[in-house]
Design a protein around this motif. Sequence first.
Motif, PDB file in Angstrom:
ATOM      1  N   GLU A 154     -81.411  54.907  -0.884  1.00  0.00           N
ATOM      2  CA  GLU A 154     -80.518  54.566   0.094  1.00  0.00           C
ATOM      3  C   GLU A 154     -80.770  55.749   1.433  1.00  0.00           C
ATOM      4  O   GLU A 154     -80.888  56.815   0.974  1.00  0.00           O
ATOM      5  N   TRP A 212     -82.827  55.575  -6.284  1.00  0.00           N
ATOM      6  CA  TRP A 212     -82.319  56.487  -5.217  1.00  0.00           C
ATOM      7  C   TRP A 212     -83.058  56.170  -3.728  1.00  0.00           C
ATOM      8  O   TRP A 212     -84.148  56.707  -3.674  1.00  0.00           O
ATOM      9  N   PRO A 223     -79.311  57.503   4.910  1.00  0.00           N
ATOM     10  CA  PRO A 223     -77.869  57.678   5.668  1.00  0.00           C
ATOM     11  C   PRO A 223     -77.696  56.659   6.780  1.00  0.00           C
ATOM     12  O   PRO A 223     -78.856  56.599   7.426  1.00  0.00           O
ATOM     13  N   LYS A 224     -76.545  56.085   6.909  1.00  0.00           N
ATOM     14  CA  LYS A 224     -76.171  55.045   7.989  1.00  0.00           C
ATOM     15  C   LYS A 224     -74.819  55.748   8.575  1.00  0.00           C
ATOM     16  O   LYS A 224     -73.913  55.963   8.230  1.00  0.00           O
ATOM     17  N   GLU A 276     -72.843  58.750   7.530  1.00  0.00           N
ATOM     18  CA  GLU A 276     -72.238  58.750   6.071  1.00  0.00           C
ATOM     19  C   GLU A 276     -73.374  59.170   4.931  1.00  0.00           C
ATOM     20  O   GLU A 276     -74.433  58.625   5.002  1.00  0.00           O
ATOM     21  N   GLU A 277     -72.863  59.566   3.953  1.00  0.00           N
ATOM     22  CA  GLU A 277     -73.621  59.865   2.977  1.00  0.00           C
ATOM     23  C   GLU A 277     -73.612  58.629   2.011  1.00  0.00           C
ATOM     24  O   GLU A 277     -72.626  58.370   1.443  1.00  0.00           O
ATOM     25  N   PRO A 278     -74.802  58.271   1.591  1.00  0.00           N
ATOM     26  CA  PRO A 278     -74.950  57.036   0.906  1.00  0.00           C
ATOM     27  C   PRO A 278     -74.665  57.435  -0.763  1.00  0.00           C
ATOM     28  O   PRO A 278     -74.724  58.733  -1.034  1.00  0.00           O
ATOM     29  N   GLU A 279     -74.355  56.564  -1.662  1.00  0.00           N
ATOM     30  CA  GLU A 279     -73.905  56.839  -2.779  1.00  0.00           C
ATOM     31  C   GLU A 279     -75.031  57.197  -3.764  1.00  0.00           C
ATOM     32  O   GLU A 279     -75.139  57.858  -4.530  1.00  0.00           O
ATOM     33  N   GLN A 280     -76.286  56.421  -3.333  1.00  0.00           N
ATOM     34  CA  GLN A 280     -77.496  57.002  -4.303  1.00  0.00           C
ATOM     35  C   GLN A 280     -78.582  57.217  -3.046  1.00  0.00           C
ATOM     36  O   GLN A 280     -79.667  56.237  -2.794  1.00  0.00           O
ATOM     37  N   PRO A 281     -78.584  58.388  -2.407  1.00  0.00           N
ATOM     38  CA  PRO A 281     -79.524  58.770  -1.361  1.00  0.00           C
ATOM     39  C   PRO A 281     -80.993  58.860  -2.099  1.00  0.00           C
ATOM     40  O   PRO A 281     -81.337  59.395  -2.705  1.00  0.00           O
TER      41      PRO A 281
END
Length: 239
Positions: free
Chosen positions: A141, A139, A143-144, A147-152
Amino acid sequence: MSLSINGRRVALTGAAALTAVLALAGPASAHTEVEADKAQALAENVILTVVCEAESATAGFREVRVVLPEGIAPSDVTLEQAPKGWQLKTTDDGYVVGGTPLKTGVDAEYKVKIRQLPDVEEVAFKTIDTYSDGKVSRWIELPKGGEEPEQPAPLLKLKAAAPGAKPISPSPTASPTPSPTPSVTATPSESGATAAAADTKKDDDGTPMSLVVGGVAAAVLVLGAGAWLLTKRRASAGS
């Protein structure tokens, strides 16, 4: 005809809503969260509660590794509460909390104390979970582009620093201000201890006390012998 069109519209609307719900629920189905009792920039002695949600159906958590954000040193983190048998070990860039594997499906929850939070709007605690079977969840990642990352990575938003709050020294052993010059006047107890130590080592000019005592004894013997010879000569002259 109108009923058919309305039915299609309802079906499409329902499908879109379901897709949106699944899209939002997907990344949050198993992740790590962090909360603070004082979520404020430059706050001191902050208790962080970290919860890692179990996502494995066959193994339990073995350890949790965290990469600390800039402004928080590994030495500034202490363990407050953790699963039984778990301990905290610092790393070059963060810390690891782990120990006896937890049961399958049990969330890993622990608390750490942070000496001081940095003066920023939010901090990210990138987390890597390891299970007893070797499986790893990252976990990490950020945000860029909105967009919400898959594994924030767990994010902690901070309020503005309190008026007058300042960063403290980075190391617990470092003094923020120069230490005052020590006094050269010893207290009675210190003087007694110093005198006792000097008696077993050296006198003020650096000469060992054993030599001083020996010299005094030799001088007494010499003076005694001289006095005896002088008395004997006077007795001989008188006779």
